[in-house]
Structure formats: C-alpha cells, structure tokens
Write an enzyme that holds these catalytic residues in place. Sequence first.
Site, PDB file in Angstrom:
ATOM      1  N   LYS A 190       0.898  -1.169   0.000  1.00  0.00           N
ATOM      2  CA  LYS A 190       0.000   0.000   0.000  1.00  0.00           C
ATOM      3  C   LYS A 190       0.926   1.206   0.000  1.00  0.00           C
ATOM      4  O   LYS A 190       1.437   1.632   1.043  1.00  0.00           O
ATOM      5  CB  LYS A 190      -0.886  -0.027   1.256  1.00  0.00           C
ATOM      6  CG  LYS A 190      -2.232   0.660   1.109  1.00  0.00           C
ATOM      7  CD  LYS A 190      -2.141   2.145   0.810  1.00  0.00           C
ATOM      8  CE  LYS A 190      -1.781   2.965   2.025  1.00  0.00           C
ATOM      9  NZ  LYS A 190      -1.488   4.382   1.669  1.00  0.00           N
ATOM     10  N   GLU A 242       9.865   1.489  10.729  1.00  0.00           N
ATOM     11  CA  GLU A 242      10.897   2.503  10.487  1.00  0.00           C
ATOM     12  C   GLU A 242      10.185   3.843  10.530  1.00  0.00           C
ATOM     13  O   GLU A 242       9.417   4.175   9.623  1.00  0.00           O
ATOM     14  CB  GLU A 242      11.568   2.266   9.141  1.00  0.00           C
ATOM     15  CG  GLU A 242      12.309   0.937   9.106  1.00  0.00           C
ATOM     16  CD  GLU A 242      13.303   0.819   7.966  1.00  0.00           C
ATOM     17  OE1 GLU A 242      13.131   1.495   6.943  1.00  0.00           O
ATOM     18  OE2 GLU A 242      14.252   0.041   8.107  1.00  0.00           O
ATOM     19  N   CYS A 287      13.961  11.019   6.603  1.00  0.00           N
ATOM     20  CA  CYS A 287      13.830  10.682   8.028  1.00  0.00           C
ATOM     21  C   CYS A 287      15.143  10.852   8.771  1.00  0.00           C
ATOM     22  O   CYS A 287      15.164  11.055   9.969  1.00  0.00           O
ATOM     23  CB  CYS A 287      13.329   9.251   8.170  1.00  0.00           C
ATOM     24  SG  CYS A 287      14.448   8.056   7.420  1.00  0.00           S
ATOM     25  N   GLU A 317       9.348  16.508  15.065  1.00  0.00           N
ATOM     26  CA  GLU A 317       9.839  16.323  13.697  1.00  0.00           C
ATOM     27  C   GLU A 317       9.030  17.232  12.762  1.00  0.00           C
ATOM     28  O   GLU A 317       7.801  17.191  12.752  1.00  0.00           O
ATOM     29  CB  GLU A 317       9.661  14.861  13.260  1.00  0.00           C
ATOM     30  CG  GLU A 317      10.214  14.586  11.871  1.00  0.00           C
ATOM     31  CD  GLU A 317       9.866  13.189  11.353  1.00  0.00           C
ATOM     32  OE1 GLU A 317       8.695  12.789  11.439  1.00  0.00           O
ATOM     33  OE2 GLU A 317      10.775  12.502  10.846  1.00  0.00           O
TER      34      GLU A 317
HETATM   35  P1  NAD Z   1       2.552   8.482   7.250  1.00  0.00           P
HETATM   36  O1  NAD Z   1       2.703   7.747   8.537  1.00  0.00           O
HETATM   37  O2  NAD Z   1       1.573   9.580   7.185  1.00  0.00           O
HETATM   38  O3  NAD Z   1       2.139   7.481   6.077  1.00  0.00           O
HETATM   39  C1  NAD Z   1       2.922   6.350   5.760  1.00  0.00           C
HETATM   40  C2  NAD Z   1       2.019   5.304   5.134  1.00  0.00           C
HETATM   41  O4  NAD Z   1       1.107   4.848   6.118  1.00  0.00           O
HETATM   42  C3  NAD Z   1       1.186   5.817   3.963  1.00  0.00           C
HETATM   43  O5  NAD Z   1       1.120   4.812   2.980  1.00  0.00           O
HETATM   44  C4  NAD Z   1      -0.181   6.022   4.602  1.00  0.00           C
HETATM   45  O6  NAD Z   1      -1.259   5.952   3.713  1.00  0.00           O
HETATM   46  C5  NAD Z   1      -0.217   4.862   5.581  1.00  0.00           C
HETATM   47  N1  NAD Z   1      -1.148   5.005   6.685  1.00  0.00           N
HETATM   48  C6  NAD Z   1      -1.537   6.141   7.316  1.00  0.00           C
HETATM   49  N2  NAD Z   1      -2.420   5.845   8.295  1.00  0.00           N
HETATM   50  C7  NAD Z   1      -2.578   4.501   8.295  1.00  0.00           C
HETATM   51  C8  NAD Z   1      -3.379   3.594   9.062  1.00  0.00           C
HETATM   52  N3  NAD Z   1      -4.174   4.015  10.043  1.00  0.00           N
HETATM   53  N4  NAD Z   1      -3.306   2.283   8.773  1.00  0.00           N
HETATM   54  C9  NAD Z   1      -2.508   1.830   7.787  1.00  0.00           C
HETATM   55  N5  NAD Z   1      -1.763   2.639   7.009  1.00  0.00           N
HETATM   56  C10 NAD Z   1      -1.778   3.963   7.271  1.00  0.00           C
HETATM   57  O7  NAD Z   1       4.011   8.958   6.860  1.00  0.00           O
HETATM   58  P2  NAD Z   1       4.408   9.877   5.615  1.00  0.00           P
HETATM   59  O8  NAD Z   1       3.902  11.247   5.899  1.00  0.00           O
HETATM   60  O9  NAD Z   1       4.040   9.183   4.355  1.00  0.00           O
HETATM   61  O10 NAD Z   1       6.016   9.858   5.709  1.00  0.00           O
HETATM   62  C11 NAD Z   1       6.751  10.737   6.482  1.00  0.00           C
HETATM   63  C12 NAD Z   1       7.152  10.102   7.800  1.00  0.00           C
HETATM   64  O11 NAD Z   1       7.828   8.886   7.552  1.00  0.00           O
HETATM   65  C13 NAD Z   1       8.114  10.928   8.626  1.00  0.00           C
HETATM   66  O12 NAD Z   1       7.758  10.840   9.979  1.00  0.00           O
HETATM   67  C14 NAD Z   1       9.448  10.247   8.413  1.00  0.00           C
HETATM   68  O13 NAD Z   1      10.398  10.444   9.422  1.00  0.00           O
HETATM   69  C15 NAD Z   1       9.030   8.835   8.325  1.00  0.00           C
HETATM   70  N6  NAD Z   1      10.026   8.036   7.593  1.00  0.00           N
HETATM   71  C16 NAD Z   1      10.811   7.185   8.289  1.00  0.00           C
HETATM   72  C17 NAD Z   1      11.796   6.444   7.631  1.00  0.00           C
HETATM   73  C18 NAD Z   1      12.713   5.488   8.349  1.00  0.00           C
HETATM   74  O14 NAD Z   1      13.374   4.707   7.685  1.00  0.00           O
HETATM   75  N7  NAD Z   1      12.803   5.517   9.662  1.00  0.00           N
HETATM   76  C19 NAD Z   1      11.940   6.589   6.253  1.00  0.00           C
HETATM   77  C20 NAD Z   1      11.123   7.496   5.582  1.00  0.00           C
HETATM   78  C21 NAD Z   1      10.154   8.216   6.268  1.00  0.00           C
HETATM   79  O1  6OD Z   2      18.599   3.888   2.731  1.00  0.00           O
HETATM   80  C1  6OD Z   2      17.699   3.208   3.215  1.00  0.00           C
HETATM   81  O2  6OD Z   2      17.686   1.966   3.109  1.00  0.00           O
HETATM   82  C2  6OD Z   2      16.601   3.856   3.943  1.00  0.00           C
HETATM   83  N1  6OD Z   2      15.697   3.044   4.502  1.00  0.00           N
HETATM   84  C3  6OD Z   2      16.548   5.215   3.977  1.00  0.00           C
HETATM   85  C4  6OD Z   2      15.552   5.950   4.673  1.00  0.00           C
HETATM   86  C5  6OD Z   2      15.429   7.276   4.461  1.00  0.00           C
HETATM   87  C6  6OD Z   2      14.430   8.039   5.117  1.00  0.00           C
HETATM   88  O3  6OD Z   2      13.851   8.973   4.642  1.00  0.00           O
END
Ligand code: NAD
Ligand code: 6OD
Length: 494
Positions: free
Chosen positions: A186, A262, A296, A398
């Site tokens: 998804k 993550e 992130c 964040e």
């Molecule tokens: P988000 O949590 O809003 O959405 C992520 C995914 O979850 C989307 O596909 C969304 O549709 C889905 N989702 C939302 N609510 C849901 C629910 N109740 N049930 C199931 N699925 C649901 O995150 P975003 O805004 O897309 O991404 C930004 C965030 O992601 C930031 O906080 C960032 O730090 C984090 N992030 C973390 C990493 C990592 O590797 N740690 C990497 C990239 C982004």
């Molecule tokens: O490099 C990767 O494998 C990874 N998971 C990066 C995440 C980036 C976050 O925005």
Amino acid sequence: MRDGLLSFTQEAMHFIDGEFTSGTSGKTFDNISPVTGKKIGIVHEGLQPEVDAAVKAARDALHGDWGYMTTAARAELLHAVADEINRRFDDFLEAEILDTGKPKGLASHVDIPRGAANFKIFADLVKNVPTESFMLDTPDGFGAVNYGVRKPKGVIAVISPWNLPLLLMTWKVGPALAAGNTVIVKPSEETPLTTTLLGEVMNTVGVPKGVFNVVHGFGPDSAGAFLTAHPDVDAITFTGETRTGEVIMQSAAKGLRQVSMECGGKNAGIVFADADMDKAIEGTLRSAFANCGQVCLGTERVYVERPIFDEFVSRLKAGVEMMKLGPSDDPETSMGPLISQEHKSKVMSYYKLAVEEGATVITGGGEPEMPDALKGGAWVEPTIWTGLAEDARCIKEEIFGPVCHIAPFDSEEEVIKLANDTKYGLATAIWTENLTKAHRVARHIDVGLVWVNSWFLRDLRTAFGGSKASGIGREGGVHGLEFYTELTNVCVKL
Ligand code: NAD
Ligand code: 6OD
C-alpha cells in the site's frame, strides 16, 4: 513522455494477482503535482474487497510455483527485476518525479538506482546466509544435532511513505521476496506511480502472479487500515510517522502479528571545532536540506562547538542562499517543493511557531516568490534558525521540511546529552577530524545509525533502523531476515 507511460500515470490502478484492475469500490482520488498544484491523474482507491482479493492472491501464490522455487531461481528472478528497473530507468525516473517534484539529479542518483539495488543485494544475500547448528550431548552418548531452518513468514503487508517512494518500498519488497514471501504493497496516496510501474516489471520478467500485489488508497478507513487489520496477513512492515506506527501496532496486536517499524526522527548533527569545515558545511547542507528536508535521517538539530559557531552559521547561511528552487528537469534546481499543500501548511506552521518560540531566523522562514507556472506548488524557503530553547516544540518535534536549528555547545559530555534529549533515536552525523573522539561519541548517542564525516552513506549489508520512538527492529543485510523469515529449530536425536 511516451504514450504508454502517459496513460499509465493518468490512471493508477491496483495490481492484484498479476492484473491491473480498477477494483470494485468505484472510488478514485486525484494525484496532484507538488510542483504546480495541478492534477496529474487519478488513482483508484482500494477498500475491503480489493484488499481481500490481494491478500487471497498473495496467499494462493505461496502455494504455487513461487512456494516451490529454489532459492537460486528466486534470486535469479529478482536480479531480472533489478535489470528491468534499470532498463526502464527513464520511465521510473519520470514517474517518481511526477509524484514528488524532486530534482532529476537526486532521483537519478539515489531513488531509482536504489530501487534496483534493493533487489540485487537481498537476492545475493539469501543464497549465502548460514543458519546455526549445535551438537547436544545426551546421556546415552549418541547426542543430538540441532539446526535452524529459515522459512518465509508468509503474506507480508508493506506500508510505505512518500518521501523516497521507490527506494523505501523496494527496501522492504526486496528482502521480503528474496526470503520467499509474497507481498501486498500500500504505497502512500501521495506517490502511487513507481509502485504501480513495478507491477509491469514483475509481469515482464515472469514473477508468478500474486507474489507482488499493489492496492492504492489512504490510511484510516481505507486500504491501509483494511490491509493491516486483515487476519490473513502474517506480518506488517511499515515506514512512516511514529503515530501511524502506533495505530498499525494496535491492528497487528490481533493475532500477535509481527511488525517492523521505520519511523520518524529528530536527528542531531554534531560539528566539533576540529571538523573539516568545508566537509561539515557540505554535509549539513545535504543532511538538512536534501529532498527539501523530507528525509527521516535529516538533521533538523545541528550542534556546533562554540569556537566555530559563528563561522559555521554564516557559511551554512551562504550555502542555503545559493540553493535554487525550481522544477525537476531544470539542471540548475537544487531543491524541489514539499510533497503537498497539506504538508506545506504543517511546515509553515512550524516556521510561524519558531518565531513565537523566540527563534532568530538566519535565513528563509517564508514562502518563496515562484514564477507563475509554479505558483500552485508546495514551495517553502529553506530555513535556518538559532536561539531556540532546547524545550521548544520546534526542537522537540519532527518537522520534515528544509529547516534546521543551530545551537552552540561547549563540551563532548554536553553535546551527547543534547543529542540524546529527544524521544526519537534514528540517526546522528558527527563531524570531526579526531576519530578517537568520533568513536567515543558514536557509542554514547542513543540511535540506530551514526555517520562520521558523512551522511546517508549506505552499505546495504548493514543494519538500518531506529531506537526509541524511531522504530522497532532492523532491516538491511541479514538483520531483516529476523523479520522476513520464521526460524525453525530441528532437533535430531542420533
Ligand atoms: P505516514 O505515517 O503519514 O504514512 C505512511 C504510510 O502509512 C502511507 O502509505 C499512509 O497511507 C499509511 N497510513 C496512514 N495511516 C494509516 C493507518 N491508520 N493504517 C494503515 N496505514 C496507514 O508517513 P508519511 O507522511 O508518508 O512519511 C513521512 C514520515 O515517515 C516521517 O515521519 C518520516 O520520518 C518517516 N520516515 C521514516 C523512515 C525510516 O526509515 N525511519 C523513512 C522514511 C520516512
Ligand atoms: O537507505 C535506506 O535503506 C533507507 N531506509 C533510507 C531511509 C530514508 C528516510 O527517509
């Protein structure tokens, strides 16, 4: 854009059991360009029936050819997936850029190559990973041999975000498939295109139907929630916001299904007085502003040792003021827009809050003047603050935009305390020419990832993930196998 790709981007469909389908919900939503604010196309929204069909296809595929394929044959197929992504590099690039508006240079050096590499690395890895074995003494003197067998976990739900859509989705799909699972992805509602395109790739190279499925939609009351609550999903791997992760964990609790998380970060950059200033400035310009700050691992908090504080602030300001905001295909562009107007409102609310909390705005802090054609896009100025108290919300929360706060520090002990004073624990970048100090500090920062004199330099064989509110578990290399496989111990009495 070639015709086939154009019609594909204008109508993003689900990919279920090897077929593109609009499903039965009859619901669609608009895909909006972050660059112009204009509609790019429509996306079909999946609800319970689409999720049910995808989960059934994934379950059935486990019992078909895929389930009986040798590890070597599976690895070969995943290499073919990677090769096909590379062959269709320009299509993936165009689709990713349409969805995100990120600079072409960034997507072509990071997002798309990693989309291919994420299949190769795990395909190679599963062919070579050993399992444990122990000889056990028994009273009769014959003994017993124990050995571990790794089996696929089963049907895996992959929930991915919008900031690095292809990279982060394949970072999960690669190891999941390499280990023999089947998946339902998804993707974020903001970035449906490259995940859909991957469906075409799977068919082209002959991945059996049902192994890779895609259902589009939102989170709550939509595909995301239906998928993560589905009783026939064996495990859920999620990348996104911490608070979304909390909701998904509640769904996963039913049936004790395993999660890999993550999540967010509020990462510290640490610049010691003995750092190579050029490298620290170049590195911080990337760690705070790459991908318009939507990474992130980004360093939204930068701590600089007092003797070089003023010089660092003034040089980072100069670097930021050289950045050029613009459309993806302009070679001069160093920064694109944020992903959406909704995210822009969030980032702008922090720009306002920072001033209320007493920040000095070193540069930026507002909306840039853009040419008429781009005025509807989600543009914000890259921003630097100083002067905030450590308990300010802009230091604690964040923001996920092109912004950092710079604060001075006076000792190693102090900066370790400052860096750790957060609910998150994802990443840190340390800048120093004293490697003994770097090793010492790295050990004391409560994060999953520390970079010394670099940032986002990735060796895909290493563990990736966060501690505290930044995540659960580690992906990457052999570490992800704990999540993507079930380990069975076989004890044979001799
Ligand atoms: P988000 O949590 O809003 O959405 C992520 C995914 O979850 C989307 O596909 C969304 O549709 C889905 N989702 C939302 N609510 C849901 C629910 N109740 N049930 C199931 N699925 C649901 O995150 P975003 O805004 O897309 O991404 C930004 C965030 O992601 C930031 O906080 C960032 O730090 C984090 N992030 C973390 C990493 C990592 O590797 N740690 C990497 C990239 C982004
Ligand atoms: O490099 C990767 O494998 C990874 N998971 C990066 C995440 C980036 C976050 O925005």
